[in-house]
Design a protein around this motif. Sequence first.
Motif, mmCIF file in Angstrom:
data_model
loop_
_atom_site.group_PDB
_atom_site.id
_atom_site.type_symbol
_atom_site.label_atom_id
_atom_site.label_comp_id
_atom_site.label_asym_id
_atom_site.label_seq_id
_atom_site.Cartn_x
_atom_site.Cartn_y
_atom_site.Cartn_z
ATOM 1 N N ASP A 204 0.846 -1.191 0.000
ATOM 2 C CA ASP A 204 0.000 0.000 0.000
ATOM 3 C C ASP A 204 0.879 1.239 0.000
ATOM 4 O OD1 ASP A 204 0.365 -1.021 2.931
ATOM 5 O OD2 ASP A 204 0.001 1.142 3.068
ATOM 6 N N PRO A 205 0.305 2.384 -0.363
ATOM 7 C CA PRO A 205 1.093 3.623 -0.485
ATOM 8 C C PRO A 205 1.858 3.993 0.795
ATOM 9 C CG PRO A 205 -1.098 3.949 -1.394
ATOM 10 C CD PRO A 205 -1.092 2.593 -0.770
ATOM 11 N N VAL A 206 1.222 3.792 1.935
ATOM 12 C CA VAL A 206 1.872 4.207 3.180
ATOM 13 C C VAL A 206 3.140 3.392 3.414
ATOM 14 C CG1 VAL A 206 1.618 4.360 5.685
ATOM 15 C CG2 VAL A 206 -0.300 4.966 4.213
ATOM 16 N N THR A 207 3.025 2.088 3.158
ATOM 17 C CA THR A 207 4.216 1.229 3.331
ATOM 18 C C THR A 207 5.312 1.628 2.360
ATOM 19 O OG1 THR A 207 2.706 -0.558 3.891
ATOM 20 C CG2 THR A 207 4.991 -1.166 3.498
ATOM 21 N N LYS A 208 4.859 1.986 1.131
ATOM 22 C CA LYS A 208 5.858 2.394 0.138
ATOM 23 C C LYS A 208 6.595 3.638 0.599
ATOM 24 C CE LYS A 208 4.268 0.370 -4.146
ATOM 25 N NZ LYS A 208 3.848 0.581 -5.532
ATOM 26 N N ILE A 209 5.822 4.571 1.169
ATOM 27 C CA ILE A 209 6.444 5.804 1.663
ATOM 28 C C ILE A 209 7.416 5.477 2.793
ATOM 29 C CG2 ILE A 209 6.046 7.986 2.870
ATOM 30 C CD1 ILE A 209 3.394 8.183 1.311
ATOM 31 N N HIS A 210 6.984 4.601 3.663
ATOM 32 C CA HIS A 210 7.853 4.206 4.777
ATOM 33 C C HIS A 210 9.152 3.608 4.251
ATOM 34 C CE1 HIS A 210 9.243 2.332 8.484
ATOM 35 N NE2 HIS A 210 9.419 1.231 7.776
ATOM 36 N N ASN A 211 9.048 2.653 3.314
ATOM 37 C CA ASN A 211 10.250 2.023 2.759
ATOM 38 C C ASN A 211 11.158 3.039 2.104
ATOM 39 O OD1 ASN A 211 9.342 -0.457 3.578
ATOM 40 N ND2 ASN A 211 8.443 -0.994 1.593
ATOM 41 N N GLY A 212 10.514 3.986 1.353
ATOM 42 C CA GLY A 212 11.294 5.029 0.705
ATOM 43 C C GLY A 212 12.050 5.862 1.731
ATOM 44 N N SER A 213 11.378 6.159 2.852
ATOM 45 C CA SER A 213 12.023 6.961 3.897
ATOM 46 C C SER A 213 13.189 6.219 4.517
ATOM 47 C CB SER A 213 11.030 7.306 5.005
ATOM 48 O OG SER A 213 9.872 7.849 4.448
ATOM 49 N N VAL A 214 12.998 4.933 4.754
ATOM 50 C CA VAL A 214 14.074 4.133 5.353
ATOM 51 C C VAL A 214 15.277 4.129 4.417
ATOM 52 C CG1 VAL A 214 14.764 1.789 6.000
ATOM 53 C CG2 VAL A 214 12.546 2.662 6.733
ATOM 54 N N PHE A 215 14.987 3.966 3.117
ATOM 55 C CA PHE A 215 16.076 3.955 2.141
ATOM 56 C C PHE A 215 16.802 5.300 2.153
ATOM 57 C CE2 PHE A 215 18.543 3.247 -1.516
ATOM 58 C CZ PHE A 215 18.431 4.358 -2.339
ATOM 59 N N THR A 216 16.015 6.391 2.128
ATOM 60 C CA THR A 216 16.601 7.728 2.147
ATOM 61 C C THR A 216 17.489 7.901 3.372
ATOM 62 O OG1 THR A 216 14.627 8.550 1.064
ATOM 63 C CG2 THR A 216 16.072 10.190 2.060
ATOM 64 N N LYS A 217 16.958 7.506 4.505
ATOM 65 C CA LYS A 217 17.713 7.651 5.754
ATOM 66 C C LYS A 217 19.015 6.854 5.700
ATOM 67 C CE LYS A 217 17.373 6.036 10.538
ATOM 68 N NZ LYS A 217 17.887 4.698 10.339
ATOM 69 N N ASN A 218 18.936 5.603 5.256
ATOM 70 C CA ASN A 218 20.133 4.752 5.213
ATOM 71 C C ASN A 218 21.177 5.277 4.250
ATOM 72 O OD1 ASN A 218 19.025 3.066 7.094
ATOM 73 N ND2 ASN A 218 18.421 1.468 5.649
ATOM 74 N N LEU A 219 20.709 5.707 3.074
ATOM 75 C CA LEU A 219 21.657 6.190 2.082
ATOM 76 C C LEU A 219 22.313 7.482 2.562
ATOM 77 C CD1 LEU A 219 22.775 5.314 -0.602
ATOM 78 C CD2 LEU A 219 21.083 6.733 -1.746
#
Lengths: 262, 300
Positions: A204-219
Motif C-alpha cells: 500500500d502507499p503508506v508502506t511504500k512511503i515508509h520504505n522510501g524513507s528508510v532507504f533515504t535515511k540509510n543512504l
Amino acid sequence: GVMAVSAVHLESDAFLVCMNHALSTEKEEVMGLCIGEVEASRIVHIHSVIILRRSDKRKDRVEISPEQLSAASTEAERLADMTGRPMRVVGWYHSHPHITVWPSHVDVRTQAMYQMLDQCFVGLIFSCFIEDKNTKTGRVLYTCFQSVQAQKGSEYERVEIPVHVVPREAIGKVCLESAVELPRILCQEEQDTYRKIHSLAHLDPVTKIHNGSVFTKNLCSQMSAVSGPLLQWLEDRLEQNKQSIVELQQEKEKLLLELAAL
Amino acid sequence: MAEPTVRVSGTVLASLMFQHLNSDSDVEGLVLGEGRIEEQVTISDSQADHIHIEETYNVQKHIACHRLNTLYSNTGDVNMEAVQKMLVENKQESVIGWYRQRRNTEQQMTLREKLIHENLKNVLSNPHMIFLLLTSSKVTPSGSTHRIEYSAFISRSRSRFFSSDGLLKEVKEVNSMNESLQVELQKSCRDVEESERLVEALQAEVCSLRRRLKEKQQKEAAEEPEPVHPSHQRNVLLQDSVSSLSCCPLFCSQTLNLQGFPLPDVSTVTQVNADSPPADRNRKRPREEPMGGDRKRRRS
C-alpha cells in the motif's frame, strides 16, 4: 612443525584500505581478500586488498563464495598485468567490531579450509570500536594467523603469524581504487535492498512511503559517515600532494644547482 | 556539566594510523574541525532550572608536521610562524587542537606535551583545545598482533570520551545526490592518483640527487686538508632547556671538580676566552670541600 608462511608484509596503503573498511560500520563484520605474492623467504607480501560484499550477514558468518574468489582471481590477474609482478589472492581479512581480535572457532575452521587449497593463505582480523570506559580510550587491534591441526581429527587451532606494515608514503593506484569502491558497494547494498522491497506490487502507499524513507535515511547515513568523509580526505590529500610537489620541485632545482657547482 | 565528546570519522582515524605507519619516528600535527558548546536549559516547576552544557568537537582533518619539533621550541614555546606555514589556506579558527602519535609509550600526556598544549591554547587564544594521542604497541612478542590506542585530552587535563560517531520523489533525489557524490569520488580518486605518482617520482629524484650531492661533498671533503680549530663546544640547546627550569645556576655549569661536584663555569665568573681550555679540572685546588655553604658564599 614449520609453517609454510614465516611472516606477512602488508603495504601501508593496503592497510589503509582495510582500516577504512573496518571502521566503516560498527554494526556488522566486513571482509575482503588480500592480493599479493609469496616470496622465496616464505614471506607473504600483500600489495592490495579487494573489498567484498557479504551475502550472509549473520553474525560470525564471514565466508567467501566461490564466485567471489573467482572474481578476486581475475582482479589479481589484472593487477599482475598492471604491475608486471606475479600477483594472486594470498589471504583474506575481516573485521570484529566491538569484539576481541582473536579469531573465533568458525574463523579458525574457515582459515583451515582455505589453507587446504593454498597452504600459504593467511588471515587478517581488524578489531575496532573497542572502548575502555574507565580510561576513555579507544582501541584498534589487528592480528595475522593461520590454522593448524594438532593431530588428524582434532580441533583446528590458531597459529600466530608475525605481521609488519611496510611503509609506503605514496598511495598506489589499486589501493586508491579499492578505497573508493567501498562507498559504492555500501550504497549498492542499500539500493538492492530497496529495489527488492519496492518491486513487491501489493504494497500500500503508506508502506511504500515508509520504505522510501528508510532507504533515504540509510543512504544519507552512508553518505555522511563514509562517502562524505572519504571525499573530504581525498580533497585534502590532493591539496597536500600539490603542496609537496611544489616543495619537492624547489628542492630538486636547488640540488641540481648544488651538484652543478661542485 | 556533561562530558565533552570528540568525534572522528573512520576515514580520519585510518588516515592518522596510515601516516604513523609510514614514519620511523613520532608524528605530530594540527587537528582541524569545529568545536561546539551548547547550553541546554531544562525548565521545570518542581526544581531549579538545570543548565546542561554540551561540548562537542568534530575532527574533520589533520595536518602533519613534516618534521618533529617545528611547532614548538625545545622549551615548549609555540612557533606561530610554523603554525601559519602549516595551515596554508586553512583558517586559524578551524584549528581545534593538535595530535601526537608515538610507539610503545603510555597513553597519557607527558609533561612536555601538557606544557606545549597550554602554550598552544594561549597563542591561538582558544581555551578549548583538544590533544589527540595515538600510541601503538605489540600485543604478542612474535609481532602477530598489534594494538593502537587513541584518546583525546582537553585543557582540564582529564581524558575525554572518544566516539565515532515519500516520498518516491525523495528517493529519486537522494539517489541522484548519491550518484553525483560517487562521480566526484571517482574523479577525486583519479586526481589524487596522478598527484601520488608525481610526488613519488619527485621524491625518488630528490632522494637520488641528495645522495649524489652527499657523495660528491664527501669526496671533496676527503681531498681538502683538515682545518685546525679545536673549539670549546657548548650544547646551547640543552643549556636553554635546563635554564628554563629556573633553578640553581650551578645546575647549568659544565665545570666539575675532581670529586664530581659542579663549580661555577669559568664563563660565568670571568671573561671567556674561546680558545682557553675549560675550567681547571686537572689542577688540584686546596680547599675543595663540596659543602653547600661554601659554594653559596663563593657565589655572592
